[in-house]
Design a protein around this motif. Structure first.
Motif, PDB file in Angstrom:
ATOM      1  N   ALA A   1      -7.312 -12.985  22.092  1.00 40.95           N
ATOM      2  CA  ALA A   1      -6.283 -13.380  23.058  1.00 40.95           C
ATOM      3  C   ALA A   1      -5.004 -12.611  22.749  1.00 40.95           C
ATOM      4  O   ALA A   1      -4.789 -12.193  21.613  1.00 40.95           O
ATOM      5  CB  ALA A   1      -6.028 -14.883  22.974  1.00 40.95           C
ATOM      6  N   SER A   2      -4.194 -12.447  23.763  1.00 41.57           N
ATOM      7  CA  SER A   2      -2.898 -11.806  23.571  1.00 41.57           C
ATOM      8  C   SER A   2      -1.805 -12.830  23.804  1.00 41.57           C
ATOM      9  O   SER A   2      -1.921 -13.682  24.683  1.00 41.57           O
ATOM     10  CB  SER A   2      -2.720 -10.655  24.557  1.00 41.57           C
TER      11      SER A   2
ATOM     12  N   ALA B   1      -5.986 -17.252  27.887  1.00 40.75           N
ATOM     13  CA  ALA B   1      -7.139 -16.392  27.599  1.00 40.75           C
ATOM     14  C   ALA B   1      -8.461 -17.095  27.900  1.00 40.75           C
ATOM     15  O   ALA B   1      -9.526 -16.522  27.705  1.00 40.75           O
ATOM     16  CB  ALA B   1      -7.100 -15.961  26.136  1.00 40.75           C
TER      17      ALA B   1
END
Ligand code: FES
Length: 107
Positions: free
Chosen positions: A16-17, A31
């Protein structure tokens, strides 16, 4: 962007970012990460956003607040030294590459 890794109990890993200042829970939700129930929507009143922070990074992180620590007593799986509530962790740049482990269950 800050890269995070969420690891399911079966070992499946999802990336995930996050942006600086976003909560861990928010990044996971964006995400599409499964495993957080988060019934209270991030208000630190349900203990269903329980996660385990990779021990190597734990020392760098701020301590849980009194409120978070009290809620951690109500998690559905055994509370460990690296237990945290994802809604209470604000992502910062130094967390890039952090591995976050999901518990077997949230309730
Ligand atoms: S979402 Fe309810 S305590 Fe974190």
């Amino acid at each position: 962007m800050i890269k995070l890794f969420f690891i399911q109990p079966n070992g499946a890993t999802h990336e995930a970012s996050a942006v600086n200042g976003q909560t861990l829970l928010s990044a996971a939700r964006e995400a599409g990460i499964d495993g957080f129930t988060a019934e209270c929507g991030g208000n630190c009143t349900c203990a269903t956003c329980h996660c385990f922070i990779e021990p190597e990074h734990l020392a760098e992180m701020f301590e849980p607040s009194e409120e978070e620590s009290a809620m951690l007593d109500f998690v559905a799986t055994t509370r460990e030294a690296n237990s945290r509530l994802a809604c209470q962790i604000v992502v910062e740049y130094f967390m890039d590459g952090l591995r976050v482990y999901l518990p077997e269950r949230q309730y």
